[in-house]
Design a protein around this motif. Structure first.
Motif, short mmCIF file in Angstrom:
data_model
loop_
_atom_site.label_atom_id
_atom_site.label_comp_id
_atom_site.label_asym_id
_atom_site.label_seq_id
_atom_site.Cartn_x
_atom_site.Cartn_y
_atom_site.Cartn_z
N ASN A 157 102.06 66.60 20.34
CA ASN A 157 102.64 67.84 19.80
C ASN A 157 103.91 68.23 20.55
N PHE A 158 104.83 68.83 19.81
CA PHE A 158 106.05 69.37 20.40
C PHE A 158 106.31 70.71 19.74
N SER A 159 106.66 71.73 20.52
CA SER A 159 106.85 73.07 19.96
C SER A 159 108.10 73.72 20.53
N ILE A 160 108.69 74.59 19.74
CA ILE A 160 109.82 75.44 20.14
C ILE A 160 109.40 76.87 19.85
N SER A 161 109.44 77.72 20.84
CA SER A 161 108.94 79.09 20.68
C SER A 161 109.80 79.92 19.74
N ARG A 162 111.12 79.75 19.79
CA ARG A 162 112.03 80.51 18.93
C ARG A 162 113.17 79.59 18.52
N VAL A 163 113.20 79.19 17.25
CA VAL A 163 114.24 78.26 16.81
C VAL A 163 115.55 79.00 16.59
N ASN A 164 116.65 78.28 16.72
CA ASN A 164 117.97 78.81 16.41
C ASN A 164 118.72 77.78 15.57
N ASN A 165 119.99 78.06 15.29
CA ASN A 165 120.75 77.18 14.40
C ASN A 165 120.88 75.77 14.94
N ASP A 166 120.89 75.61 16.27
CA ASP A 166 121.01 74.28 16.86
C ASP A 166 119.78 73.42 16.63
N ASP A 167 118.68 74.02 16.22
CA ASP A 167 117.44 73.27 16.01
C ASP A 167 117.35 72.66 14.61
N SER A 168 118.33 72.94 13.75
CA SER A 168 118.37 72.25 12.46
C SER A 168 118.71 70.78 12.69
N GLY A 169 118.18 69.92 11.83
CA GLY A 169 118.53 68.51 11.95
C GLY A 169 117.47 67.59 11.43
N ASP A 170 117.67 66.29 11.68
CA ASP A 170 116.75 65.25 11.26
C ASP A 170 115.84 64.88 12.43
N TYR A 171 114.55 65.07 12.23
CA TYR A 171 113.57 64.81 13.30
C TYR A 171 112.75 63.57 12.96
N SER A 172 112.35 62.88 14.01
CA SER A 172 111.45 61.74 13.89
C SER A 172 110.70 61.59 15.20
N CYS A 173 109.68 60.75 15.19
CA CYS A 173 108.94 60.50 16.43
C CYS A 173 108.65 59.01 16.54
N ALA A 174 108.48 58.57 17.76
CA ALA A 174 108.15 57.17 18.04
C ALA A 174 107.01 57.14 19.04
N ALA A 175 106.22 56.08 18.99
CA ALA A 175 105.09 55.95 19.91
C ALA A 175 104.68 54.48 19.98
N LYS A 176 103.98 54.18 21.05
CA LYS A 176 103.43 52.84 21.21
C LYS A 176 101.97 52.86 20.81
N ILE A 177 101.59 52.03 19.84
CA ILE A 177 100.21 51.91 19.36
C ILE A 177 99.74 50.50 19.71
N GLY A 178 98.93 50.40 20.74
CA GLY A 178 98.57 49.07 21.25
C GLY A 178 99.80 48.41 21.81
N ASN A 179 100.13 47.24 21.26
CA ASN A 179 101.35 46.53 21.68
C ASN A 179 102.50 46.76 20.71
N ARG A 180 102.31 47.62 19.73
CA ARG A 180 103.32 47.86 18.71
C ARG A 180 104.12 49.12 19.02
N GLN A 181 105.43 49.04 18.87
CA GLN A 181 106.29 50.21 18.98
C GLN A 181 106.64 50.67 17.56
N GLU A 182 106.22 51.87 17.21
CA GLU A 182 106.38 52.35 15.84
C GLU A 182 107.27 53.59 15.81
N MET A 183 107.93 53.77 14.65
CA MET A 183 108.82 54.93 14.44
C MET A 183 108.46 55.57 13.10
N SER A 184 108.43 56.91 13.08
CA SER A 184 108.12 57.62 11.84
C SER A 184 109.34 57.73 10.94
N ARG A 185 109.10 58.14 9.73
CA ARG A 185 110.21 58.48 8.83
C ARG A 185 110.91 59.75 9.32
N VAL A 186 112.15 59.91 8.88
CA VAL A 186 112.94 61.08 9.27
C VAL A 186 112.55 62.28 8.41
#
Length: 250
Positions: free
Chosen positions: A155-184
């Protein structure tokens, strides 16, 4: 007012009050994420104010009736065909607004409660793995290389968003030996003091454009009428002058 008209008007008033008091049903997701992965369990609950517990429920998926009449509609999203809009109608309440559910056949998905936040609101993001497989080195990205957040949990959280928080977000993680990336996922932060949508911006543009055209037309008509009036006055003075200068008959 004739007395025979009064009952008709009273019926109209009562009908208007009844329509105003008829509240819409509401579809709620549990868990609250509208983006899920294949095989994720999802519960859609139909709620409404002042509705008895034993009321029947009408469910719609992409405008097609679902053959269930229970308040909680439980699904296992084992196919992308579960994607789409869901609506419900419970008891005598009105049909709910649609809630969109998206099912992805991926290893990771970035989940958020909504895509449009108002400035000052809290924002929570979740990096979710297929069948809740163990993840390590979870990383959240904003605008690719713009901002990166390395988290110990999903989980990732921002207590109070502002205009700079607009954008394209994605996440990446290692699952076993695989490095995976989510959709934007594109997230927009709006300022309540500014127009919130392109339609409102176009409304203001059209309003001022129409006002400008009306002003131009009005100005043109004013000078046209003034020119005609001045021309009529000149013709009148000319005729009067000629009349005074004409010699009298002998």
């Amino acid at each position: 007012m004739q007395l025979s008209v009064l009952p008709f008007l009273l019926l109209l008033v009562l009908a208007g009050r009844k329509a105003a008091s008829l509240s819409k049903s509401v579809v709620t997701l549990y868990p609250p994420w509208f983006s899920v992965l294949k095989n994720d369990p999802v519960t859609l609950r139909c709620e409404g104010s002042g509705i008895p517990e034993n009321s029947s429920t009408l469910w719609l998926h992409n405008d097609t009736i679902i053959p269930v009449q229970i308040q909680d509609y439980n699904i296992i999203a084992n196919n992308v065909t579960y994607s789409g809009k869901y609506q419900c109608q419970r008891g005598q309440s009105a049909l709910s607004d649609p809630v969109k559910l998206e099912v992805f056949p991926d290893w990771l998905v970035l989940q958020t409660l909504k895509l449009v936040y108002m400035k000052g609101e809290p924002m929570v993001l979740r990096c979710h793995s297929w069948e809740n497989k163990h993840m390590s080195k979870v990383t959240f990205y904003q605008n690719g290389k713009g901002r990166m957040f390395l988290q110990r949990d999903s989980n990732f959280s921002i207590s109070r968003v502002n205009n700079d928080d607009s954008g394209d977000y994605s996440c990446a993680a290692k699952i076993g030996n695989r490095q995976e990336m989510s959709r934007v996922v594109r997230i927009i932060v709006q300022d309540p003091s500014l127009p919130s949508s392109p339609s409102k911006i176009w409304y203001y543009i059209l309003f001022y454009l129409v006002m400008g055209i009306l002003f131009a037309v009005d100005t043109g008509l004013y000078f046209t009428v003034k020119r005609e009036v001045n021309g009529s006055k000149k013709d009148t003075r000319y005729l009067l002058t000629r009349w005074h200068k004409e010699p009298e008959d002998d």
